[in-house]
Enzyme design. Structure first.
Site, PDB file in Angstrom:
ATOM      1  N   GLN A 242       0.801  -1.224   0.000  1.00  0.00           N
ATOM      2  CA  GLN A 242       0.000   0.000   0.000  1.00  0.00           C
ATOM      3  C   GLN A 242       0.842   1.286   0.000  1.00  0.00           C
ATOM      4  O   GLN A 242       0.482   2.252  -0.662  1.00  0.00           O
ATOM      5  CB  GLN A 242      -0.908  -0.026   1.228  1.00  0.00           C
ATOM      6  CG  GLN A 242      -1.912   1.091   1.317  1.00  0.00           C
ATOM      7  CD  GLN A 242      -2.830   0.891   2.509  1.00  0.00           C
ATOM      8  OE1 GLN A 242      -3.758   0.097   2.457  1.00  0.00           O
ATOM      9  NE2 GLN A 242      -2.565   1.586   3.600  1.00  0.00           N
TER      10      GLN A 242
ATOM     11  N   GLU B 113      -3.731   8.991  -0.964  1.00  0.00           N
ATOM     12  CA  GLU B 113      -2.914   9.788  -0.039  1.00  0.00           C
ATOM     13  C   GLU B 113      -1.909  10.683  -0.753  1.00  0.00           C
ATOM     14  O   GLU B 113      -0.996  11.230  -0.136  1.00  0.00           O
ATOM     15  CB  GLU B 113      -2.175   8.855   0.934  1.00  0.00           C
ATOM     16  CG  GLU B 113      -3.118   8.124   1.873  1.00  0.00           C
ATOM     17  CD  GLU B 113      -2.406   7.302   2.938  1.00  0.00           C
ATOM     18  OE1 GLU B 113      -1.160   7.208   2.926  1.00  0.00           O
ATOM     19  OE2 GLU B 113      -3.114   6.735   3.788  1.00  0.00           O
TER      20      GLU B 113
ATOM     21  N   ASP C 132       4.349   0.191   4.217  1.00  0.00           N
ATOM     22  CA  ASP C 132       3.096  -0.294   4.803  1.00  0.00           C
ATOM     23  C   ASP C 132       2.575  -1.345   3.835  1.00  0.00           C
ATOM     24  O   ASP C 132       2.031  -1.025   2.782  1.00  0.00           O
ATOM     25  CB  ASP C 132       2.072   0.835   4.987  1.00  0.00           C
ATOM     26  CG  ASP C 132       0.791   0.319   5.661  1.00  0.00           C
ATOM     27  OD1 ASP C 132       0.705  -0.895   5.938  1.00  0.00           O
ATOM     28  OD2 ASP C 132      -0.120   1.135   5.896  1.00  0.00           O
TER      29      ASP C 132
ATOM     30  N   ASP D 165      -0.837  -1.843  12.554  1.00  0.00           N
ATOM     31  CA  ASP D 165      -1.931  -0.893  12.295  1.00  0.00           C
ATOM     32  C   ASP D 165      -3.249  -1.677  12.324  1.00  0.00           C
ATOM     33  O   ASP D 165      -3.948  -1.690  13.352  1.00  0.00           O
ATOM     34  CB  ASP D 165      -1.695  -0.196  10.943  1.00  0.00           C
ATOM     35  CG  ASP D 165      -2.865   0.665  10.505  1.00  0.00           C
ATOM     36  OD1 ASP D 165      -3.755   0.935  11.326  1.00  0.00           O
ATOM     37  OD2 ASP D 165      -2.904   1.083   9.331  1.00  0.00           O
TER      38      ASP D 165
ATOM     39  N   GLU E 286       5.127  -2.010   8.230  1.00  0.00           N
ATOM     40  CA  GLU E 286       3.790  -2.001   8.845  1.00  0.00           C
ATOM     41  C   GLU E 286       2.936  -3.132   8.258  1.00  0.00           C
ATOM     42  O   GLU E 286       2.981  -3.382   7.054  1.00  0.00           O
ATOM     43  CB  GLU E 286       3.164  -0.625   8.544  1.00  0.00           C
ATOM     44  CG  GLU E 286       1.826  -0.351   9.197  1.00  0.00           C
ATOM     45  CD  GLU E 286       1.364   1.092   8.914  1.00  0.00           C
ATOM     46  OE1 GLU E 286       2.201   2.009   8.804  1.00  0.00           O
ATOM     47  OE2 GLU E 286       0.141   1.284   8.776  1.00  0.00           O
TER      48      GLU E 286
ATOM     49  N   LYS F  53      -4.420   5.815  15.470  1.00  0.00           N
ATOM     50  CA  LYS F  53      -5.381   6.565  14.657  1.00  0.00           C
ATOM     51  C   LYS F  53      -6.553   6.931  15.566  1.00  0.00           C
ATOM     52  O   LYS F  53      -7.253   6.037  16.059  1.00  0.00           O
ATOM     53  CB  LYS F  53      -5.872   5.710  13.487  1.00  0.00           C
ATOM     54  CG  LYS F  53      -4.831   5.473  12.394  1.00  0.00           C
ATOM     55  CD  LYS F  53      -5.329   4.488  11.364  1.00  0.00           C
ATOM     56  CE  LYS F  53      -4.382   4.398  10.169  1.00  0.00           C
ATOM     57  NZ  LYS F  53      -4.679   3.226   9.315  1.00  0.00           N
TER      58      LYS F  53
ATOM     59  N   LYS G   6       2.580   9.923  10.572  1.00  0.00           N
ATOM     60  CA  LYS G   6       2.336   9.541   9.175  1.00  0.00           C
ATOM     61  C   LYS G   6       1.232  10.458   8.676  1.00  0.00           C
ATOM     62  O   LYS G   6       0.092  10.364   9.153  1.00  0.00           O
ATOM     63  CB  LYS G   6       1.806   8.100   9.153  1.00  0.00           C
ATOM     64  CG  LYS G   6       2.690   7.092   8.462  1.00  0.00           C
ATOM     65  CD  LYS G   6       2.038   5.720   8.523  1.00  0.00           C
ATOM     66  CE  LYS G   6       1.626   5.230   7.164  1.00  0.00           C
ATOM     67  NZ  LYS G   6       0.949   3.922   7.227  1.00  0.00           N
TER      68      LYS G   6
ATOM     69  N   ARG H 238      -5.651   9.245   7.926  1.00  0.00           N
ATOM     70  CA  ARG H 238      -6.342   8.169   7.204  1.00  0.00           C
ATOM     71  C   ARG H 238      -6.266   8.499   5.714  1.00  0.00           C
ATOM     72  O   ARG H 238      -5.948   9.620   5.322  1.00  0.00           O
ATOM     73  CB  ARG H 238      -7.822   8.067   7.619  1.00  0.00           C
ATOM     74  CG  ARG H 238      -8.119   7.849   9.077  1.00  0.00           C
ATOM     75  CD  ARG H 238      -7.550   6.599   9.680  1.00  0.00           C
ATOM     76  NE  ARG H 238      -7.818   5.354   9.015  1.00  0.00           N
ATOM     77  CZ  ARG H 238      -8.532   4.341   9.526  1.00  0.00           C
ATOM     78  NH1 ARG H 238      -9.077   4.479  10.725  1.00  0.00           N
ATOM     79  NH2 ARG H 238      -8.668   3.198   8.873  1.00  0.00           N
ATOM     80  N   SER H 239      -6.604   7.524   4.877  1.00  0.00           N
ATOM     81  CA  SER H 239      -6.523   7.797   3.437  1.00  0.00           C
ATOM     82  C   SER H 239      -7.556   8.835   2.995  1.00  0.00           C
ATOM     83  O   SER H 239      -7.306   9.621   2.093  1.00  0.00           O
ATOM     84  CB  SER H 239      -6.655   6.503   2.651  1.00  0.00           C
ATOM     85  OG  SER H 239      -7.776   5.780   3.068  1.00  0.00           O
TER      86      SER H 239
HETATM   87  P1  PGA Z   1      -6.580   3.724   5.689  1.00  0.00           P
HETATM   88  O1  PGA Z   1      -5.064   3.347   5.421  1.00  0.00           O
HETATM   89  O2  PGA Z   1      -6.642   5.101   6.207  1.00  0.00           O
HETATM   90  O3  PGA Z   1      -7.186   3.580   4.317  1.00  0.00           O
HETATM   91  O4  PGA Z   1      -7.101   2.704   6.653  1.00  0.00           O
HETATM   92  C1  PGA Z   1      -3.998   3.907   6.071  1.00  0.00           C
HETATM   93  C2  PGA Z   1      -3.049   2.862   6.555  1.00  0.00           C
HETATM   94  O5  PGA Z   1      -3.258   1.654   6.355  1.00  0.00           O
HETATM   95  O6  PGA Z   1      -2.055   3.197   7.198  1.00  0.00           O
HETATM   96 ZN    ZN Z   2      -1.475   0.945   7.602  1.00  0.00          ZN
END
Ligand code: PGA
Ligand code: ZN
Length: 368
Positions: free
Chosen positions: A128, A171, A201, A264, A242, A289, A340, A318-319
């Site tokens: 990712q 992102e 990640d 995460d 991650e 988060k 992050k 978050r994304s």
């Molecule tokens: P998400 O991804 O905000 O889409 O959950 C961010 C991450 O996995 O760090």
């Molecule tokens: Zn993550």
């Protein structure tokens, strides 16, 4: 106090709360962990209505210290994590942001430069996020270097992906049609040149089908995935990894060696899951988060337990993001060592610019 709907960076509806003149808004994830607190227990509109009905009682609460947020938790216990977090972000702002808390250290940015997986609709990497973790002295220099490398990556990407059209992930990372190792080759070269640590990640949950890790060019069993990730750590000198395995494999995480293994989706900012990970020696780092935890008090409990057990914390966006910069204030106010928050895009820059402002305010840098 009042709540309303706004759009996040993915053009999804989310909640914004105004508390005595200060705003707070909630982000949302795409590669979510199964055990996260729910964003909303009812529909977004219903949650906004319910919160607006609590207006008087919320305004009457005497919120003086961070621990007084317990009163908000109690009053909003039937509402979703996003609703409560938007309100708590607004309260944090109203009370002076990082100054309301006890810290004063500036975090290091963990910058997402190239990516794919669940954060891009077309053909892209399996992993990712390919992350830059600079070693410069100041946050200002670190974040500027991240931007410079992000920009300079365009050229080598175009050499390998002839049809590259400057597409980006949710992102703001480049999203080339390349495989993971092609990207690692490019990134590790840049990292060596600029003395930057390289991170990943993997978000392995997003390509785990229950039996295999399904890549664009191969399928790996759990054991093969463990060996593969350990090989990549050696080959590319990975400083940070991650979610190398799916979200229930606490034991598997413990078999990933010689890097900072970060949880995460594994932990979802949940104290009980962190306790289990510490017991099984699954991780050395944990993602925090706010909306995964569903309240700032819960987030702080996870942070305190991590600190006590020498687990490194990384606060994260978050994304799907908004212009809210509360995570920057939480990072400084709680002395969280890493943040992050992406590199480019106005929602990502909102966090970065706030940290540069705070860094200047605290006298760590002088900008004329
Ligand atoms: P998400 O991804 O905000 O889409 O959950 C961010 C991450 O996995 O760090
Ligand atoms: Zn993550």
């Amino acid at each position: 106090m009042f709540a309303r709907k706004i759009l996040n960076s993915r053009k999804e509806s989310t909640i914004e709360v105004n508390y005595k003149g200060s705003n707070g808004s909630a982000p949302s994830g795409k590669s979510k962990g199964k055990h996260e607190v729910k964003d909303y227990n009812k529909s977004l509109d219903e949650e906004i209505n319910s919160l607006n009905k609590l207006q008087e009682s919320i305004e009457k609460l005497n919120i003086k210290e961070f621990s007084d947020l317990k009163k908000i938790e109690d009053l909003t216990k039937n509402l979703g994590g996003n609703t409560r977090i938007a309100l708590e972000f607004a309260i944090l702002k109203k009370n002076g942001g990082y100054k309301w808390l006890k810290g004063g250290k500036i975090p290091t940015p963990v910058g997402n430069a190239i990516g794919g997986g669940a954060h891009f609709k077309g053909k892209s990497t399996n992993f990712q996020e390919f992350l830059l973790i600079p070693k410069e002295k100041t946050f200002f220099d670190k974040s500027f270097l991240n931007m410079k490398i992000h920009r300079d990556l365009q050229e080598p990407i175009e050499k390998l992906d002839k049809n590259f059209l400057l597409q980006m992930t949710d992102e703001g990372a480049w999203a080339p049609n390349l495989n993971d190792e092609q990207v690692l080759e490019i990134m590790s070269k840049f990292c060596k040149e600029h003395n930057v640590n390289l991170g990943l990640d993997i978000a392995a949950n997003s390509f785990w089908d229950g039996k295999h890790y399904v890549y664009r060019d191969k399928k790996l069993t759990r054991e093969e995935q463990i060996d593969y990730v350990n090989d990549l750590i050696k080959k590319y000198d990975l400083f940070y990894v991650e979610d190398p395995l799916e979200e229930e494999d606490f034991e598997g995480f413990a078999k990933i060696k010689n890097t900072m293994v970060v949880g995460d989706d594994l932990i979802v900012t949940n104290l009980e899951r962190l306790k289990k990970a510490v017991k099984l020696k699954s991780i050395q780092g944990v993602i925090l988060k706010p909306n995964q935890a569903g309240s700032l008090i819960k987030l702080k409990e996870v942070l305190d337990f991590a600190n006590k057990n020498k687990i490194t914390s990384i606060i994260s966006h978050r994304s799907g993001e908004t212009l809210d910069n509360s995570i920057s204030h939480l990072a400084v106010g709680f002395n969280i060592p890493y943040i992050k928050c992406g590199i480019l895009g106005k929602e990502r820059q909102a966090k970065i610019k706030e940290l540069i402002t705070i860094e200047k305010e605290l006298g760590f840098i002088t900008i004329k």
